[in-house]
Design a protein around this motif. Structure first.
Motif, PDB file in Angstrom:
ATOM      1  N   ALA A  79       1.120  -1.186   0.436  1.00 42.78           N
ATOM      2  CA  ALA A  79       0.046  -0.580  -0.095  1.00 42.78           C
ATOM      3  C   ALA A  79       1.123   1.718  -0.041  1.00 42.78           C
ATOM      4  O   ALA A  79       2.304   1.028   0.024  1.00 42.78           O
ATOM      5  CB  ALA A  79      -1.299  -0.111   1.425  1.00 42.78           C
ATOM      6  N   PHE A  80       0.052   3.032  -0.318  1.00 41.52           N
ATOM      7  CA  PHE A  80       1.313   3.814  -0.623  1.00 41.52           C
ATOM      8  C   PHE A  80       0.911   4.025   0.987  1.00 41.52           C
ATOM      9  O   PHE A  80      -0.060   4.306   1.321  1.00 41.52           O
ATOM     10  CB  PHE A  80       0.230   4.973  -1.680  1.00 41.52           C
ATOM     11  CG  PHE A  80       0.721   4.214  -2.987  1.00 41.52           C
ATOM     12  CD1 PHE A  80       2.482   3.953  -3.246  1.00 41.52           C
ATOM     13  CD2 PHE A  80       0.045   4.358  -3.820  1.00 41.52           C
ATOM     14  CE1 PHE A  80       2.869   3.311  -4.621  1.00 41.52           C
ATOM     15  CE2 PHE A  80       0.977   4.708  -5.448  1.00 41.52           C
ATOM     16  CZ  PHE A  80       2.006   3.663  -5.665  1.00 41.52           C
ATOM     17  N   LEU A 105       6.673   2.995   0.250  1.00 39.41           N
ATOM     18  CA  LEU A 105       5.266   2.169   0.193  1.00 39.41           C
ATOM     19  C   LEU A 105       5.589   1.579   1.430  1.00 39.41           C
ATOM     20  O   LEU A 105       6.546   0.999   1.711  1.00 39.41           O
ATOM     21  CB  LEU A 105       6.929   0.786  -0.936  1.00 39.41           C
ATOM     22  CG  LEU A 105       5.500  -0.209  -1.579  1.00 39.41           C
ATOM     23  CD1 LEU A 105       4.183   0.385  -2.040  1.00 39.41           C
ATOM     24  CD2 LEU A 105       6.662  -0.777  -2.464  1.00 39.41           C
ATOM     25  N   LYS A 106       4.927   0.858   1.814  1.00 38.46           N
ATOM     26  CA  LYS A 106       4.138  -0.273   3.096  1.00 38.46           C
ATOM     27  C   LYS A 106       3.936  -1.517   2.768  1.00 38.46           C
ATOM     28  O   LYS A 106       2.945  -1.488   1.850  1.00 38.46           O
ATOM     29  CB  LYS A 106       3.299   0.325   3.916  1.00 38.46           C
ATOM     30  CG  LYS A 106       3.016   1.795   5.509  1.00 38.46           C
ATOM     31  CD  LYS A 106       1.878   2.129   5.436  1.00 38.46           C
ATOM     32  CE  LYS A 106       0.736   2.659   4.468  1.00 38.46           C
ATOM     33  NZ  LYS A 106      -0.091   2.520   5.574  1.00 38.46           N
ATOM     34  N   ILE A 107       4.353  -2.357   3.339  1.00 35.27           N
ATOM     35  CA  ILE A 107       4.455  -3.786   3.531  1.00 35.27           C
ATOM     36  C   ILE A 107       4.221  -4.629   3.748  1.00 35.27           C
ATOM     37  O   ILE A 107       5.407  -4.290   4.513  1.00 35.27           O
ATOM     38  CB  ILE A 107       5.613  -3.962   2.047  1.00 35.27           C
ATOM     39  CG1 ILE A 107       6.303  -3.374   1.045  1.00 35.27           C
ATOM     40  CG2 ILE A 107       5.363  -5.726   1.753  1.00 35.27           C
ATOM     41  CD1 ILE A 107       7.641  -3.466   1.340  1.00 35.27           C
ATOM     42  N   LYS A 108       3.075  -5.088   3.994  1.00 39.09           N
ATOM     43  CA  LYS A 108       2.713  -5.866   5.368  1.00 39.09           C
ATOM     44  C   LYS A 108       3.143  -7.490   4.898  1.00 39.09           C
ATOM     45  O   LYS A 108       2.700  -7.461   3.909  1.00 39.09           O
ATOM     46  CB  LYS A 108       1.148  -5.447   5.779  1.00 39.09           C
ATOM     47  CG  LYS A 108       0.730  -6.238   7.262  1.00 39.09           C
ATOM     48  CD  LYS A 108      -0.942  -5.686   7.611  1.00 39.09           C
ATOM     49  CE  LYS A 108      -1.100  -6.812   8.613  1.00 39.09           C
ATOM     50  NZ  LYS A 108      -0.890  -7.798   9.006  1.00 39.09           N
ATOM     51  N   LEU A 109       4.111  -7.885   5.886  1.00 37.60           N
ATOM     52  CA  LEU A 109       4.753  -9.019   6.058  1.00 37.60           C
ATOM     53  C   LEU A 109       3.131 -10.296   6.517  1.00 37.60           C
ATOM     54  O   LEU A 109       2.171 -10.205   7.180  1.00 37.60           O
ATOM     55  CB  LEU A 109       5.591  -9.713   6.336  1.00 37.60           C
ATOM     56  CG  LEU A 109       6.706  -8.116   6.588  1.00 37.60           C
ATOM     57  CD1 LEU A 109       7.447  -8.519   7.822  1.00 37.60           C
ATOM     58  CD2 LEU A 109       7.044  -8.030   4.946  1.00 37.60           C
ATOM     59  N   ILE A 129      14.966   1.923   4.630  1.00 38.43           N
ATOM     60  CA  ILE A 129      14.098   1.285   5.027  1.00 38.43           C
ATOM     61  C   ILE A 129      13.687   1.067   6.268  1.00 38.43           C
ATOM     62  O   ILE A 129      14.455   1.171   7.589  1.00 38.43           O
ATOM     63  CB  ILE A 129      15.211   0.056   4.839  1.00 38.43           C
ATOM     64  CG1 ILE A 129      15.361  -0.282   2.990  1.00 38.43           C
ATOM     65  CG2 ILE A 129      14.431  -1.267   4.822  1.00 38.43           C
ATOM     66  CD1 ILE A 129      16.817  -0.983   2.313  1.00 38.43           C
ATOM     67  N   GLN A 130      12.754   0.736   6.311  1.00 41.18           N
ATOM     68  CA  GLN A 130      11.930   1.021   8.149  1.00 41.18           C
ATOM     69  C   GLN A 130      11.371  -0.218   8.538  1.00 41.18           C
ATOM     70  O   GLN A 130      10.940  -1.178   7.729  1.00 41.18           O
ATOM     71  CB  GLN A 130      11.778   1.793   8.660  1.00 41.18           C
ATOM     72  CG  GLN A 130      12.382   3.508   8.724  1.00 41.18           C
ATOM     73  CD  GLN A 130      11.300   4.211   9.672  1.00 41.18           C
ATOM     74  OE1 GLN A 130      10.340   4.070   9.907  1.00 41.18           O
ATOM     75  NE2 GLN A 130      12.160   5.893   9.102  1.00 41.18           N
ATOM     76  N   LEU A 131      11.437  -0.816   9.125  1.00 42.32           N
ATOM     77  CA  LEU A 131      10.982  -2.660   9.965  1.00 42.32           C
ATOM     78  C   LEU A 131      10.230  -2.469  11.407  1.00 42.32           C
ATOM     79  O   LEU A 131      10.686  -1.469  12.033  1.00 42.32           O
ATOM     80  CB  LEU A 131      11.134  -3.478   9.728  1.00 42.32           C
ATOM     81  CG  LEU A 131      12.640  -4.499   8.549  1.00 42.32           C
ATOM     82  CD1 LEU A 131      13.066  -3.309   7.886  1.00 42.32           C
ATOM     83  CD2 LEU A 131      13.521  -4.951   9.329  1.00 42.32           C
ATOM     84  N   SER A 132       9.207  -2.626  11.283  1.00 45.41           N
ATOM     85  CA  SER A 132       7.947  -2.310  12.404  1.00 45.41           C
ATOM     86  C   SER A 132       7.535  -3.144  13.017  1.00 45.41           C
ATOM     87  O   SER A 132       7.103  -3.857  12.433  1.00 45.41           O
ATOM     88  CB  SER A 132       7.360  -0.949  12.288  1.00 45.41           C
ATOM     89  OG  SER A 132       7.658  -0.017  11.391  1.00 45.41           O
ATOM     90  N   ARG A 160      10.894  -9.574  16.047  1.00 48.81           N
ATOM     91  CA  ARG A 160       9.798  -9.737  15.333  1.00 48.81           C
ATOM     92  C   ARG A 160       9.561  -8.359  14.154  1.00 48.81           C
ATOM     93  O   ARG A 160       8.674  -7.904  15.595  1.00 48.81           O
ATOM     94  CB  ARG A 160       8.241 -10.548  15.543  1.00 48.81           C
ATOM     95  CG  ARG A 160       9.060 -12.080  15.885  1.00 48.81           C
ATOM     96  CD  ARG A 160       8.178 -12.656  16.084  1.00 48.81           C
ATOM     97  NE  ARG A 160       7.920 -14.482  16.662  1.00 48.81           N
ATOM     98  CZ  ARG A 160       8.869 -15.225  15.434  1.00 48.81           C
ATOM     99  NH1 ARG A 160       8.665 -14.942  14.312  1.00 48.81           N
ATOM    100  NH2 ARG A 160       9.047 -16.450  16.203  1.00 48.81           N
ATOM    101  N   ALA A 161       9.574  -8.552  13.255  1.00 49.10           N
ATOM    102  CA  ALA A 161       8.608  -7.309  12.425  1.00 49.10           C
ATOM    103  C   ALA A 161       7.691  -7.633  11.256  1.00 49.10           C
ATOM    104  O   ALA A 161       7.460  -9.045  11.207  1.00 49.10           O
ATOM    105  CB  ALA A 161      10.280  -7.134  11.407  1.00 49.10           C
ATOM    106  N   SER A 162       6.273  -6.572  11.132  1.00 45.37           N
ATOM    107  CA  SER A 162       4.899  -7.862  11.081  1.00 45.37           C
ATOM    108  C   SER A 162       4.580  -6.768   9.209  1.00 45.37           C
ATOM    109  O   SER A 162       4.571  -6.371   8.672  1.00 45.37           O
ATOM    110  CB  SER A 162       3.974  -7.518  11.330  1.00 45.37           C
ATOM    111  OG  SER A 162       4.217  -6.040  12.091  1.00 45.37           O
ATOM    112  N   LEU A 163       5.832  -5.169   9.214  1.00 48.74           N
ATOM    113  CA  LEU A 163       5.550  -3.972   8.669  1.00 48.74           C
ATOM    114  C   LEU A 163       6.599  -3.778   7.897  1.00 48.74           C
ATOM    115  O   LEU A 163       8.132  -2.834   8.592  1.00 48.74           O
ATOM    116  CB  LEU A 163       4.915  -2.811   8.678  1.00 48.74           C
ATOM    117  CG  LEU A 163       4.592  -1.729   7.622  1.00 48.74           C
ATOM    118  CD1 LEU A 163       3.442  -2.441   6.669  1.00 48.74           C
ATOM    119  CD2 LEU A 163       3.929  -0.523   8.790  1.00 48.74           C
ATOM    120  N   VAL A 164       7.493  -3.640   6.611  1.00 45.91           N
ATOM    121  CA  VAL A 164       8.292  -3.043   5.648  1.00 45.91           C
ATOM    122  C   VAL A 164       7.921  -1.266   4.953  1.00 45.91           C
ATOM    123  O   VAL A 164       7.055  -1.647   4.368  1.00 45.91           O
ATOM    124  CB  VAL A 164       9.219  -3.706   5.214  1.00 45.91           C
ATOM    125  CG1 VAL A 164      10.638  -2.965   4.383  1.00 45.91           C
ATOM    126  CG2 VAL A 164       9.187  -5.282   5.918  1.00 45.91           C
TER     127      VAL A 164
END
Length: 182
Positions: A79-80, A105-109, A129-132, A160-164
């Motif tokens: 998603a944007f 750009l948001k990428i949900k793992l 690049i950020q991992l949340s 653990r990360a779930s969003l990039v």
């Protein structure tokens, strides 16, 4: 009297990725460790296969393939942040990737992981690049440093990360591949 025997031969035609992904997704919702997954009768928390990577490789798409956001592929949800140019697969330099807007750009793992790998192409300004984690807390960050090239960032995380999120790149950033291992 015929006894039913589950086939444990690793050369079966089912791909371990999909069955394990289903298994993993199922167990993230199920608390009892001994329950078998309805998707995979022999799958339980105690008998899970060795770590399986799930990779999404945008080099498999033809150049200029439009990718209307938001979209989901292989369990990854893209998603944007807000507006921006339309995402598409673009060939640039020696590779190909999903081109994303400067706004990000948001990428949900598919599921929270401690091990993932990103290959990002920088063809203008640096990309952050950020991992949340699932609560939105920052787990790790990195920034591309070399212009006109693709760089692979392997992450080995303690939490653990779930969003990039990928931000920057002056509308010329490319995500070539994203892999998670669980």
């Amino acid at each position: 009297h015929h006894t039913h025997n589950h086939d444990h031969n690793p050369t079966t035609t089912t791909t371990p990725t999909s069955s394990q992904a289903l298994c993993q997704a199922h167990f993230s919702k199920v608390q009892e460790p001994s329950v078998s997954s309805p998707f995979h009768p022999t799958c339980s928390k105690n008998s899970m296969a060795p770590p399986t990577p799930i990779c999404l490789d945008f080099q498999l798409f033809p150049d200029d393939t439009p990718m209307p956001l938001p979209f989901t592929l292989a369990g990854f949800n893209f998603a944007f942040f807000s507006g921006g140019v339309q995402a598409f697969v673009n060939e640039s330099g020696a590779g190909k990737g999903l081109q994303f807007p400067d706004q990000g750009l948001k990428i949900k793992l598919p599921l929270p992981v401690t091990k993932l790998r990103l290959t990002v192409g920088q063809f203008s300004t640096p990309i952050s690049i950020q991992l949340s984690n699932p609560n939105g807390g920052r787990v790790a960050t990195a920034t591309t440093a070399v212009q006109n090239t693709f760089t692979t960032f392997p992450f080995q995380l303690r939490r653990r990360a779930s969003l990039v999120t990928l931000i920057g790149g002056n509308n010329e950033g490319l995500l070539s591949e994203i892999c998670i291992t669980f």
